[in-house]
Structures are given as structure tokens and as C-alpha cells.
Design a protein around this motif. Structure first.
Motif, PDB file in Angstrom:
ATOM      1  N   PHE A 158       0.830  -1.203   0.000  1.00 48.53           N
ATOM      2  CA  PHE A 158       0.000   0.000   0.000  1.00 48.53           C
ATOM      3  C   PHE A 158       0.868   1.257   0.000  1.00 48.53           C
ATOM      4  O   PHE A 158       0.643   2.177  -0.801  1.00 48.53           O
ATOM      5  N   MET A 159       1.848   1.300   0.899  1.00 48.11           N
ATOM      6  CA  MET A 159       2.700   2.487   0.983  1.00 48.11           C
ATOM      7  C   MET A 159       3.523   2.680  -0.290  1.00 48.11           C
ATOM      8  O   MET A 159       3.691   3.804  -0.762  1.00 48.11           O
ATOM      9  N   THR A 160       4.025   1.583  -0.845  1.00 59.62           N
ATOM     10  CA  THR A 160       4.785   1.672  -2.090  1.00 59.62           C
ATOM     11  C   THR A 160       3.903   2.141  -3.232  1.00 59.62           C
ATOM     12  O   THR A 160       4.318   2.971  -4.050  1.00 59.62           O
ATOM     13  N   ALA A 161       2.675   1.642  -3.297  1.00 63.11           N
ATOM     14  CA  ALA A 161       1.752   2.074  -4.348  1.00 63.11           C
ATOM     15  C   ALA A 161       1.419   3.554  -4.209  1.00 63.11           C
ATOM     16  O   ALA A 161       1.383   4.291  -5.209  1.00 63.11           O
ATOM     17  N   MET A 162       1.188   4.008  -2.982  1.00 67.65           N
ATOM     18  CA  MET A 162       0.874   5.427  -2.764  1.00 67.65           C
ATOM     19  C   MET A 162       2.065   6.307  -3.149  1.00 67.65           C
ATOM     20  O   MET A 162       1.911   7.318  -3.832  1.00 67.65           O
ATOM     21  N   TRP A 163       3.262   5.912  -2.706  1.00 63.67           N
ATOM     22  CA  TRP A 163       4.456   6.688  -3.040  1.00 63.67           C
ATOM     23  C   TRP A 163       4.720   6.640  -4.544  1.00 63.67           C
ATOM     24  O   TRP A 163       5.106   7.649  -5.149  1.00 63.67           O
ATOM     25  N   GLY A 164       4.516   5.482  -5.152  1.00 66.18           N
ATOM     26  CA  GLY A 164       4.715   5.352  -6.596  1.00 66.18           C
ATOM     27  C   GLY A 164       3.753   6.214  -7.391  1.00 66.18           C
ATOM     28  O   GLY A 164       4.139   6.856  -8.374  1.00 66.18           O
ATOM     29  N   MET A 165       2.486   6.255  -6.974  1.00 65.73           N
ATOM     30  CA  MET A 165       1.520   7.124  -7.672  1.00 65.73           C
ATOM     31  C   MET A 165       1.891   8.589  -7.499  1.00 65.73           C
ATOM     32  O   MET A 165       1.801   9.375  -8.448  1.00 65.73           O
ATOM     33  N   TYR A 166       2.332   8.946  -6.302  1.00 67.01           N
ATOM     34  CA  TYR A 166       2.765  10.331  -6.059  1.00 67.01           C
ATOM     35  C   TYR A 166       3.942  10.680  -6.973  1.00 67.01           C
ATOM     36  O   TYR A 166       3.963  11.751  -7.597  1.00 67.01           O
ATOM     37  N   GLN A 167       4.920   9.779  -7.059  1.00 72.19           N
ATOM     38  CA  GLN A 167       6.084  10.022  -7.917  1.00 72.19           C
ATOM     39  C   GLN A 167       5.694  10.110  -9.399  1.00 72.19           C
ATOM     40  O   GLN A 167       6.200  10.952 -10.134  1.00 72.19           O
ATOM     41  N   ASN A 168       4.794   9.226  -9.828  1.00 69.65           N
ATOM     42  CA  ASN A 168       4.368   9.249 -11.234  1.00 69.65           C
ATOM     43  C   ASN A 168       3.583  10.513 -11.556  1.00 69.65           C
ATOM     44  O   ASN A 168       3.715  11.057 -12.656  1.00 69.65           O
TER      45      ASN A 168
END
Length: 175
Positions: A158-168
Motif C-alpha cells: 500500500f505504501m509503495t503504491a501510494m508513493w509510486g503514484m505520487y512520484q508518477n
């Protein structure tokens, strides 16, 4: 020139937009959840069913071998490994979040929860050996250990997905 571009597109260091990173993340957590203390989970399921006495013996032997191995490594080189892991995580945090290197962020978001799983494994192995667990108590301990690993994995994903979406989204705005 087109060939080079294809290679660099395949090996993209913008990790959060790369399909290979997400596949590796899913496989990593699937594997961590399946191999509990180095013992395949299907052995625990077969031992829990208890239809075959040999499956219980095999399961207990496998747990004994792997807990001995984990504790030997922890006792012999635990301090050195702790220092190396702390150094590696610190380097990844600095490169990733201070110097804004996306690849280092991705490796940190993959490695830090696995470090927690490693510490949890040493703790569980210590408890199994100290309490001399066997049979149903051993299966219960490994089931609890597996559940905690799965919770760590879900939170990590979940945290990786949230951070990844923020970065993208930031890459789309800035790029």
C-alpha cells in the motif's frame, strides 16, 4: 540508435512507472509469505491436517534445521549484518529521499519491510527454540509469524503504491 533506445526503455530506472518493479514487488511478497522461516507453507498445511505422521516429522525437522541455521547466522555474524543493513538502508534513504533518486526509493521501499521480516524471523526462531515447540504449538507459532509477514507485506504494498503514484504524478507534472 533505435536499438539503444529500446534497451534503455526496457531497463528504465524510473522504477515506479516500470512494470518489472511491480512484478518483482509482487513476487517478493508472495515468496516471503510462502517460505515461512525457510519452510514452504504447504508443509505446514500438510502437517496441520495430520493425516500422515511422516508429514509432521518432516515439517518439524525442516523447522528445526532452518531455525538452527537462522540462529547460527544471527549469533555468528548478527552484529556485522546489522551494521551492513543499517548502512545500506541509510545510503538508500539518503540517495532516495534527500537526493531524489527514484531507483533508491524503490529499493528502500522493498528492502526496509524485508528487514523487518528478517528481524521477526530471528525473533520467532529464538522463541521456537527456547520453548521447544512442536506439533500444534509449532504450527500455531508459524501461522502467527506468517500472518504478521502478510500484514507487513500488505502495508508495504500500500505504501509503495501510494508513493509510486505520487512520484508518477509528479513526473507527469514536471516531465
Amino acid at each position: 540508435m533505435d536499438w539503444y533506445q529500446n534497451v534503455f526503455d526496457l531497463i528504465d530506472f524510473r522504477s515506479f512507472s516500470n512494470l518489472w518493479f511491480w512484478i518483482a514487488l509482487a513476487v517478493t511478497w508472495s515468496t516471503a509469505s510462502h517460505w515461512v522461516l525457510g519452510v514452504p507453507w504447504d508443509m505446514a498445511v500438510r502437517a496441520h491436517k495430520g493425516k500422515n505422521a511422516q508429514s509432521i516429522i518432516d515439517f518439524e525437522d525442516m523447522v528445526r534445521i532452518n531455525t538452527n541455521r537462522i540462529l547460527f547466522i544471527a549469533h555468528e555474524s548478527g552484529l556485522l549484518l546489522s551494521g551492513m543493513v543499517a548502512f545500506g538502508m541509510t545510503v538508500l534513504v539518503l540517495l532516495g529521499f534527500v537526493y531524489d533518486n527514484e531507483f533508491s526509493q524503490a529499493v528502500f521501499l522493498l528492502g526496509m519491510p524485508l528487514t523487518l521480516v528478517g528481524l521477526l524471523s530471528v525473533r520467532t526462531a529464538t522463541r521456537i527454540q527456547a520453548e521447544a515447540l512442536s506439533g500444534a504449538a509449532l504450527i500455531k507459532r508459524l501461522t502467527r509469524h506468517r500472518l504478521i509477514i502478510q500484514v507487513i507485506g500488505v502495508v508495504s504494498l500500500f505504501m509503495t503504491a501510494m508513493w509510486g503514484m505520487y512520484q508518477n504524478m509528479n513526473a507527469g507534472v514536471l516531465g
